[in-house]
Design a protein around this motif. Structure first.
Motif, PDB file in Angstrom:
ATOM      1  N   ASP A 132       9.361   0.489 -16.487  1.00 11.95           N
ATOM      2  CA  ASP A 132       9.760  -0.921 -16.396  1.00 11.95           C
ATOM      3  C   ASP A 132       9.929  -1.579 -17.771  1.00 11.95           C
ATOM      4  O   ASP A 132      10.477  -2.673 -17.859  1.00 11.95           O
ATOM      5  N   MET A 212      14.705  -0.274 -10.232  1.00 15.52           N
ATOM      6  CA  MET A 212      13.303  -0.685 -10.299  1.00 15.52           C
ATOM      7  C   MET A 212      13.073  -1.634 -11.484  1.00 15.52           C
ATOM      8  O   MET A 212      14.005  -2.049 -12.152  1.00 15.52           O
ATOM      9  N   HIS A 328      13.153   6.436  -6.636  1.00 12.53           N
ATOM     10  CA  HIS A 328      12.237   7.222  -7.474  1.00 12.53           C
ATOM     11  C   HIS A 328      12.930   8.279  -8.319  1.00 12.53           C
ATOM     12  O   HIS A 328      12.276   8.885  -9.174  1.00 12.53           O
TER      13      HIS A 328
HETATM   14  O1  F6P Z   1       5.915   0.188 -12.170  1.00 12.32           O
HETATM   15  C1  F6P Z   1       6.764   1.258 -11.966  1.00 12.32           C
HETATM   16  C2  F6P Z   1       7.447   1.194 -10.647  1.00 12.32           C
HETATM   17  O2  F6P Z   1       8.327   2.289 -10.547  1.00 12.32           O
HETATM   18  C3  F6P Z   1       8.178  -0.121 -10.341  1.00 12.32           C
HETATM   19  O3  F6P Z   1       9.404  -0.218 -11.005  1.00 12.32           O
HETATM   20  C4  F6P Z   1       8.272  -0.065  -8.835  1.00 12.32           C
HETATM   21  O4  F6P Z   1       8.349  -1.335  -8.269  1.00 12.32           O
HETATM   22  C5  F6P Z   1       6.982   0.588  -8.450  1.00 12.32           C
HETATM   23  O5  F6P Z   1       6.527   1.300  -9.592  1.00 12.32           O
HETATM   24  C6  F6P Z   1       7.096   1.520  -7.277  1.00 12.32           C
HETATM   25  O6  F6P Z   1       5.827   2.008  -7.007  1.00 12.32           O
HETATM   26  P1  F6P Z   1       5.486   3.177  -5.975  1.00 12.32           P
HETATM   27  O7  F6P Z   1       5.980   4.463  -6.538  1.00 12.32           O
HETATM   28  O8  F6P Z   1       4.012   3.145  -5.877  1.00 12.32           O
HETATM   29  O9  F6P Z   1       6.198   2.828  -4.727  1.00 12.32           O
END
Ligand code: F6P
Length: 463
Positions: A132, A212, A328
């Motif tokens: 981020d 993200m 992801h």
């Molecule tokens: O903080 C990193 C991040 O990838 C954010 O950009 C996103 O909102 C969040 O983590 C997603 O988290 P998770 O993998 O726990 O769903």
């Protein structure tokens, strides 16, 4: 110090192994042992404290591959609650039993928030990570510009707000210019934008691509390299009328439009488009879902079917406007050269900080327009506001042009030093050599976890 612990906390990034590798290489030089703690703070809440030795006889273990994404020691969103003194004492006892004299946490703003109570019990430093790019300060005095505003709808009756910035914004004064993981996330997102473009062109569609970044628009800003038509960032509330006018203008002209939105974008009232579910993760972060879908509904309603039928380009707005989340994929896979190189340096600097007796400090990546990038140590408390809280860095609004809905001139100047040489020749060679390797078809995936499992040791004493 003869033995240091290291853990990776929070959401993973592609550059975590590179940071661990940098720390291990430096520790080898200094003849210090490094113990990897499994699954972040989860390990320290577990009486058996699963761990492994990352550099027996001062040689890194073969499983530690800096070119591989993710983290060989695992990560979790478990975090240290500063109020739970017993837990903190227990963590200190367990580290002591393992003979660990200092701890490196590879983490983001959440981990940094919990550093102070740990630092009161044992030496601890942070090596930054987050796709981020929200761990840092746009200028050194930024924490002082946070204020509390009354808000009856939230738990404590107030929320934190960044007042207008009280300092001239200068790229050379940014604290922690960029975090490991960001460059690779942008590489993946910008590539995704390029790919969506040609299919939107062929089918006369309007694509909304969500990236993200939580409440920070840095990833969205970086996708400018994939040349979307419009970028929406959380730091600038959306002007719906301006957006619709621009979308129609572009669609009339080129019969397709590509919009990138950060997952944390807000409407004119400051409401998060994507906060459909009010749920939070274990660290208290709001889980964002569906900013792109919410935006699609707005465009469908505002543009209407007739517009598409008139041009014979589609039966309906619903058919013409589609959404995709990069998801992801932007957090996984091989880190590109920029991330590997600086992640390793930040890991090595974290070891230096501990060896120099710098407790409660962060290794940061600084930029100087004449000399380029260098790493240094920064006191963690300089990230705290007057109430002691560390806020996720938002993209500085000056990096974005709300009329063009693209990076501003300054935004372009910000991105150039990171990305101009970010991809190494080995990154492209890697694709050629590995993606269509014949063995991929015949051999199952071999997870690093399988090998690491064989090395895991336990602290037997149960508390
Ligand atoms: O903080 C990193 C991040 O990838 C954010 O950009 C996103 O909102 C969040 O983590 C997603 O988290 P998770 O993998 O726990 O769903």
């Amino acid at each position: 110090m003869k033995r240091i612990g290291i853990l990776t906390a929070g959401g993973d990034t592609p550059a975590l192994n590179a940071t661990i590798h940098g720390a291990v290489i430096r520790a080898n030089q200094l003849k210090v042992e490094i113990v990897g703690l499994i699954k972040g703070f989860n390990c320290l809440f577990n009486p058996r404290v699963p761990h492994l030795y990352l550099n027996p006889l001062f040689q890194d273990i073969p499983e530690l591959d800096p070119t591989k994404g993710g983290t060989l020691i695992g990560s979790s969103r478990d975090f240290v609650d500063p109020e739970r003194k017993d837990d903190l004492d227990l963590i200190a006892t367990r580290l002591h039993k393992l003979g660990i004299e200092g701890l490196i946490c590879i983490g983001g703003d959440g981990t940094l928030n919990g550093l102070q109570p740990l630092a009161e019990r044992f030496p601890v430093v942070l090596a930054p990570k987050t796709i981020d790019n929200d761990l840092g300060l746009n200028y050194p005095g930024e924490p002082n510009d946070w204020v509390r505003v009354n808000d009856a709808s939230v738990k404590n009756g107030f929320r934190y707000k960044l007042t207008s910035h009280n300092a001239v914004f200068d790229l050379d004064h940014i604290v922690n210019y960029v975090t490991p993981g960001y460059a690779t996330a942008v590489f993946v997102s910008a590539s995704g934008v390029e790919r969506i473009r040609t299919t939107a062109e062929s089918h006369r569609r309007i694509a909304i691509i969500e990236v993200m970044g939580r409440h920070s628009g840095y990833i969205a800003l970086g996708t400018a390299y994939g040349r979307p038509d419009i970028i929406l960032v959380p730091e600038h509330p959306m002007d719906v009328d301006h957006l619709v006018e621009r979308v129609k203008h572009l669609y009339d002209l080129q019969k397709n439009v590509v919009i990138v939105c950060g997952e944390g974008i807000v409407d004119e009232q400051g409401g998060e488009l994507g906060a459909e579910s009010k749920s939070t993760d274990p660290s208290g972060n709001v889980i964002l879902s569906g900013a792109a879908d919410a935006l699609r509904s707005i465009l469908i309603q505002m543009i209407g079917d007739r517009y598409f039928q008139l041009y014979r380009r589609s039966e309906s707005a619903r058919e013409a406007i589609f959404t995709r989340k990069v998801g992801h994929t932007q957090r996984g896979g091989r880190p590109i050269l920029f991330d590997r190189f600086y992640a390793a340096q930040l890991g090595a600097e974290a070891v230096n900080l501990l060896m120099q007796g710098r407790n409660n400090a962060v290794s940061v990546l600084q930029y100087d327009s004449r000399k380029g990038f260098h790493v240094e140590g920064y006191d963690a408390n300089r990230f705290r506001d007057r109430w002691g809280l560390i806020h996720a860095r938002q993209m500085h609004p000056a990096l974005y042009d709300p009329k063009l809905m693209k990076p501003s001139r300054l935004g372009i100047d910000y991105l150039l030093p990171i990305f101009t040489d970010a991809i190494g020749e080995d990154d492209t060679a890697h694709i050629r050599q590995t993606l269509f390797a014949a063995g991929n078809l015949a051999q199952p995936y071999h997870s690093v976890n399988t090998d690491v499992n064989k090395r895991i040791c336990y602290l037997q004493a149960v508390q």
